[in-house]
Design a protein around this motif. Structure first.
Motif, PDB file in Angstrom:
ATOM      1  N   ARG A 156       1.347   6.451   1.223  1.00  0.00           N
ATOM      2  CA  ARG A 156       0.979   7.703   0.605  1.00  0.00           C
ATOM      3  C   ARG A 156       1.427   7.990  -0.781  1.00  0.00           C
ATOM      4  NH1 ARG A 156      -2.170  12.002   1.649  1.00  0.00           N
ATOM      5  NH2 ARG A 156      -1.432  14.098   0.671  1.00  0.00           N
ATOM      6  N   GLN A 157       2.713   7.756  -0.877  1.00  0.00           N
ATOM      7  CA  GLN A 157       3.495   7.993  -2.076  1.00  0.00           C
ATOM      8  C   GLN A 157       2.941   7.239  -3.372  1.00  0.00           C
ATOM      9  OE1 GLN A 157       5.580  10.753  -2.710  1.00  0.00           O
ATOM     10  NE2 GLN A 157       5.100   9.945  -4.794  1.00  0.00           N
ATOM     11  N   ASN A 158       2.621   5.645  -2.774  1.00  0.00           N
ATOM     12  CA  ASN A 158       2.007   4.985  -3.940  1.00  0.00           C
ATOM     13  C   ASN A 158       0.963   5.438  -4.315  1.00  0.00           C
ATOM     14  OD1 ASN A 158       2.953   2.034  -2.018  1.00  0.00           O
ATOM     15  ND2 ASN A 158       4.107   2.979  -3.484  1.00  0.00           N
ATOM     16  N   ALA A 159       0.053   5.901  -3.516  1.00  0.00           N
ATOM     17  CA  ALA A 159      -1.193   6.419  -3.819  1.00  0.00           C
ATOM     18  C   ALA A 159      -1.225   7.831  -4.662  1.00  0.00           C
ATOM     19  CB  ALA A 159      -2.072   6.778  -2.498  1.00  0.00           C
ATOM     20  N   ILE A 160      -0.241   8.557  -4.220  1.00  0.00           N
ATOM     21  CA  ILE A 160      -0.055   9.786  -5.214  1.00  0.00           C
ATOM     22  C   ILE A 160       0.569   9.539  -6.486  1.00  0.00           C
ATOM     23  CG2 ILE A 160       1.549  11.708  -5.603  1.00  0.00           C
ATOM     24  CD1 ILE A 160       1.454  11.906  -2.403  1.00  0.00           C
ATOM     25  N   THR A 161       1.344   8.372  -6.550  1.00  0.00           N
ATOM     26  CA  THR A 161       1.711   8.125  -8.059  1.00  0.00           C
ATOM     27  C   THR A 161       0.485   7.445  -8.828  1.00  0.00           C
ATOM     28  OG1 THR A 161       4.097   7.426  -6.902  1.00  0.00           O
ATOM     29  CG2 THR A 161       3.292   6.384  -9.225  1.00  0.00           C
ATOM     30  N   PHE A 162      -0.249   6.636  -8.155  1.00  0.00           N
ATOM     31  CA  PHE A 162      -1.354   5.924  -8.935  1.00  0.00           C
ATOM     32  C   PHE A 162      -2.253   7.055  -9.274  1.00  0.00           C
ATOM     33  CE2 PHE A 162      -5.832   4.863  -8.783  1.00  0.00           C
ATOM     34  CZ  PHE A 162      -6.154   4.044  -9.943  1.00  0.00           C
ATOM     35  N   CYS A 163      -2.507   8.206  -8.325  1.00  0.00           N
ATOM     36  CA  CYS A 163      -3.628   9.226  -8.739  1.00  0.00           C
ATOM     37  C   CYS A 163      -2.997  10.195  -9.741  1.00  0.00           C
ATOM     38  CB  CYS A 163      -3.905   9.948  -7.517  1.00  0.00           C
ATOM     39  SG  CYS A 163      -4.928   9.073  -6.453  1.00  0.00           S
ATOM     40  N   LEU A 178      -5.740   4.677  -1.120  1.00  0.00           N
ATOM     41  CA  LEU A 178      -5.255   4.041   0.240  1.00  0.00           C
ATOM     42  C   LEU A 178      -6.199   3.019   0.919  1.00  0.00           C
ATOM     43  CD1 LEU A 178      -3.247   7.169   1.675  1.00  0.00           C
ATOM     44  CD2 LEU A 178      -2.365   5.030   1.054  1.00  0.00           C
ATOM     45  N   GLN A 179      -7.594   3.182   0.630  1.00  0.00           N
ATOM     46  CA  GLN A 179      -8.560   2.347   1.253  1.00  0.00           C
ATOM     47  C   GLN A 179      -8.666   0.821   0.253  1.00  0.00           C
ATOM     48  OE1 GLN A 179     -12.277   4.428   1.549  1.00  0.00           O
ATOM     49  NE2 GLN A 179     -11.147   5.959   2.783  1.00  0.00           N
ATOM     50  N   THR A 180      -7.738   0.866  -0.740  1.00  0.00           N
ATOM     51  CA  THR A 180      -7.917  -0.442  -1.760  1.00  0.00           C
ATOM     52  C   THR A 180      -7.774  -1.565  -0.762  1.00  0.00           C
ATOM     53  OG1 THR A 180      -7.239   0.684  -3.429  1.00  0.00           O
ATOM     54  CG2 THR A 180      -6.954  -1.575  -3.593  1.00  0.00           C
ATOM     55  N   ALA A 181      -8.537  -2.545  -0.662  1.00  0.00           N
ATOM     56  CA  ALA A 181      -8.242  -3.745   0.113  1.00  0.00           C
ATOM     57  C   ALA A 181      -7.246  -4.653  -0.630  1.00  0.00           C
ATOM     58  CB  ALA A 181      -9.605  -4.488   0.067  1.00  0.00           C
TER      59      ALA A 181
END
Length: 151
Positions: free
Chosen positions: A53-60, A76-79
């Protein structure tokens, strides 16, 4: 000397001191968190990662501009293939996108756009160094697996 190279390469993986991360794509924040490594620099190099989730937050936050719940959920749904491997002797390795690659060493062409030759063996194409080819993050993934092959 080899131990020093491994320590230095591990330090280069992460922009933060909290957890080691590695980029899976060329956009800011496209990273995963490393949870396990084994055989680094060998014929059985392996890195296991988690898309947190932290990776996704950083990207967003850093790429999209807003860390909304919708953006985080979509990221987070990135394959991804969350395990990458390499045979550092032959140069064969896989990426977080599941591509089969071949590191061929220094580019012998003077003034070439890339320092190293890396081929996508699935598509039978040499990465050209452009952002679209994914050259930089692909090279970083290989470097993390086989730090003794890239200077």
């Amino acid at each position: 000397m080899r131990r020093l190279l491994l320590v230095l390469s591990a330090l280069m993986l992460a922009p933060s001191a909290e957890a080691k991360t590695l980029y899976y794509g060329s956009r800011v924040g496209m990273e995963v968190t490393i949870v396990k490594t084994s055989g680094i620099g060998s014929s059985h190099a392996r890195i296991v990662a988690k898309h947190t989730r932290q990776n996704a937050i950083t990207f967003c936050r850093d790429y999209v501009g807003k860390a909304t719940e919708e953006c985080i959920a979509k990221e987070l749904q990135t394959a991804l293939h969350l395990e990458i491997t390499a045979n550092c002797k032959t140069g064969k390795f896989t990426t977080f996108y599941g591509a089969n690659m071949l590191f061929q060493g220094r580019n012998p062409e003077p003034g070439a756009a890339t320092d190293y030759l890396i081929s996508d063996t699935d598509d039978d194409v040499v990465l050209d160094g452009s952002g679209a080819s994914g050259y930089d993050c692909t090279l970083e993934q290989f470097k993390a697996l086989c730090p003794n092959r890239v200077r």
